[in-house]
Scaffold this motif. Structure first.
Motif, short mmCIF file in Angstrom:
data_model
loop_
_atom_site.label_atom_id
_atom_site.label_comp_id
_atom_site.label_asym_id
_atom_site.label_seq_id
_atom_site.Cartn_x
_atom_site.Cartn_y
_atom_site.Cartn_z
N GLU A 22 -12.92 -2.54 6.46
CA GLU A 22 -12.97 -1.82 5.18
C GLU A 22 -14.41 -1.43 4.84
O GLU A 22 -14.67 -0.31 4.39
CB GLU A 22 -12.39 -2.68 4.06
CG GLU A 22 -10.89 -2.85 4.11
CD GLU A 22 -10.46 -3.88 5.14
OE1 GLU A 22 -9.28 -3.86 5.55
OE2 GLU A 22 -11.31 -4.72 5.53
N ASP A 82 -7.43 0.08 1.49
CA ASP A 82 -7.36 1.46 1.97
C ASP A 82 -6.99 2.43 0.84
O ASP A 82 -7.50 3.56 0.79
CB ASP A 82 -6.33 1.59 3.09
CG ASP A 82 -6.85 1.03 4.41
OD1 ASP A 82 -8.08 0.88 4.53
OD2 ASP A 82 -6.02 0.74 5.29
N GLN A 108 0.83 -1.21 0.00
CA GLN A 108 0.00 0.00 0.00
C GLN A 108 0.86 1.26 0.00
O GLN A 108 0.53 2.25 -0.67
CB GLN A 108 -0.93 -0.01 1.22
CG GLN A 108 -2.05 -1.02 1.11
CD GLN A 108 -3.12 -0.86 2.17
OE1 GLN A 108 -4.27 -1.17 1.94
NE2 GLN A 108 -2.73 -0.35 3.34
N ASP A 150 -9.55 5.41 -0.19
CA ASP A 150 -9.09 6.80 -0.06
C ASP A 150 -9.05 7.51 -1.41
O ASP A 150 -9.37 8.71 -1.50
CB ASP A 150 -7.70 6.84 0.58
CG ASP A 150 -7.72 6.38 2.03
OD1 ASP A 150 -8.82 6.37 2.63
OD2 ASP A 150 -6.63 6.03 2.57
N LYS A 174 -15.40 1.47 7.02
CA LYS A 174 -14.76 2.70 6.56
C LYS A 174 -15.50 3.28 5.35
O LYS A 174 -15.74 4.51 5.28
CB LYS A 174 -13.30 2.42 6.20
CG LYS A 174 -12.53 3.66 5.76
CD LYS A 174 -11.06 3.33 5.51
CE LYS A 174 -10.29 4.57 5.09
NZ LYS A 174 -8.84 4.30 4.89
#
Length: 444
Positions: free
Chosen positions: A427, A399, A376, A403, A430
């Protein structure tokens, strides 16, 4: 008058004439290698425009597909014998054993035809340069590799080098046959003389250099390469030969040292990762990979240091980084990977820089099973957004995808990605939090 079959066979078996063998100081004919490859390689030595006119020649000297004629000769020495041909029988009334030799009446064309048919005949009667050249041209016109080679052996023995080279320079098919023949018998001296005359010494130098492939002993190969350094190569090729010699010289030193370290069993890297093969005769990039794998932290002054190799052989930065990354990632030395891409400016600030592009870094890290956190980090460093999203989706860097979709204010893409994460996962939570945020002005 015609002779009987029995007379002919009796003469043939009882003849006291010895076969003509081209005997001279070099014993040239004994060096001739009659191989199926040599006979069938005629197409490799003639102009492309002539290909349609060629007949492939079999080991029996006959065009492929035809049956062997009864009189076919078994070797070039048989074909060029001074023994009178079978087809000329004694006249009636002549005592047995007395035969008339008609070979002096044969023209160059007749002689070449007889050679091609496998008949035994002599070339000695062709004494003038004009007759010899006509004989050669007749042989070339027949497109028979064995006959051309036979005539060339005769010319090589009976003409001076200067005259032979001059005449072959304007007869390219015959010239190629001679070059091939000289390579087959290993007559390097005459080859050098011929290529100097033709101003083609660089071509011969390259041929000589390739001989190193046949030398298995590393020390002997190194010494052979040393003899190639001063050969008449182009400047670029000369540099390559010098590098090849230097590389092998260094590999011999590294190999001896590493073999000792490995057998001693006191070096951790060799205990954990035993060598699978010798470094000897490996390409430069393989040697660099080996050095980055086993000797990455060594000082620049050692022969096995990766930095030393880079400077000695002027390895481009991209190639060096790519190779070092592959080696350190294979060892899962993530700290070394991080240091490889970390640069510091004059103010002391650090930043990540990848001359090979971070997209390639990500691919190599994933190939070597890097943890998702490390993946990542480097996916996030990819500048192109579409490429970043594709890599993040491909390698499940959740992520990064989440994002990026948030930063793009792409609600639809985020909703679509929600279905790809596990139910009840962090996840998913989020994503829901972002979708329910009143601070984001979605574009769709």
């Amino acid at each position: 008058m015609n002779r009987t079959k029995g007379d002919e066979e009796e003469y043939w078996n009882s003849s006291k004439f010895k076969a003509f063998t081209f005997d001279d100081e070099d014993d040239e004919l004994s060096q001739l290698k009659e191989s199926k490859r040599a006979v069938n390689s005629l197409r490799d030595f003639v102009d492309d425009d002539d290909d349609d006119d060629l007949e492939r020649v079999s080991w029996s000297r006959e065009p492929v597909g035809r049956r062997t004629r009864p009189g076919s000769f078994q070797s070039l020495s048989d074909a060029l014998s001074d023994t009178p041909a079978k087809s000329y029988a004694p006249e009636l009334g002549r005592p047995k054993g007395e035969y008339k030799d008609y070979s002096n009446d044969w023209s160059p064309s007749d002689t070449v035809r007889r050679l091609r048919k496998g008949k035994v005949c002599s070339l000695e009667r062709f004494r003038s340069l004009q007759d010899k050249l006509q004989l050669l041209e007749e042989a070339v016109s027949m497109h028979d590799g064995n006959v051309i080679t036979a005539v060339l052996i005769f010319l090589k023995r009976t003409l001076s080098k200067e005259i032979l080279f001059r005449e072959l320079e304007v007869r390219q098919v015959a010239l190629r046959h001679l070059i091939h023949f000289l390579k087959e018998i290993g007559d390097q001296k005459l080859l050098w003389d011929l290529f100097r005359f033709l101003d083609r010494t660089e071509e011969l130098a390259l041929t000589h250099y390739r001989e190193h492939l046949n030398i298995q002993d590393p020390e002997k190969r190194k010494e052979f390469l040393k003899t190639c350094i001063d050969l008449p190569f182009s400047a670029e090729d000369s540099a390559h030969i010098q590098d090849h010699y230097t590389l092998l010289e260094r590999q011999i030193i590294i190999e001896a040292n590493d073999r000792h370290l490995e057998s001693a069993g006191q070096t951790e890297i060799f205990r954990k990762h035993p060598r699978k093969a010798s470094i000897l005769n490996m390409p430069l990039v393989t040697t660099l990979f080996y050095s980055c794998f086993y000797h990455y932290t060594e000082a620049e002054g050692t022969f096995s240091s990766p930095v030393n190799l880079k400077k000695t052989f002027k390895i481009p930065e991209k190639q060096y980084v790519l190779t070092a990354l592959a080696a350190r990632a294979k060892l899962r030395a993530w700290h070394d990977v991080d240091a490889l891409f970390t640069t510091k400016n004059w103010l002391g600030y650090t930043k990540k820089r990848a001359p090979i592009g971070f997209h390639r870094v990500v691919e190599i890290l994933h190939k070597n099973s890097a943890p998702v956190q490390i993946l990542q980090e480097y996916v996030n460093l990819v500048e192109d957004v579409d490429t970043k999203l594709n890599l993040a989706t491909k390698f499940k860097c959740h992520d990064v995808v989440i994002d990026t979709c948030r930063d793009l204010k792409d609600r639809q893409q985020l909703l679509a990605y929600r279905s790809k994460v596990d139910k009840g996962s962090a996840e998913e939570e989020k994503i829901d939090a972002i979708l329910n945020s009143s601070q984001i002005r979605w574009k769709n």
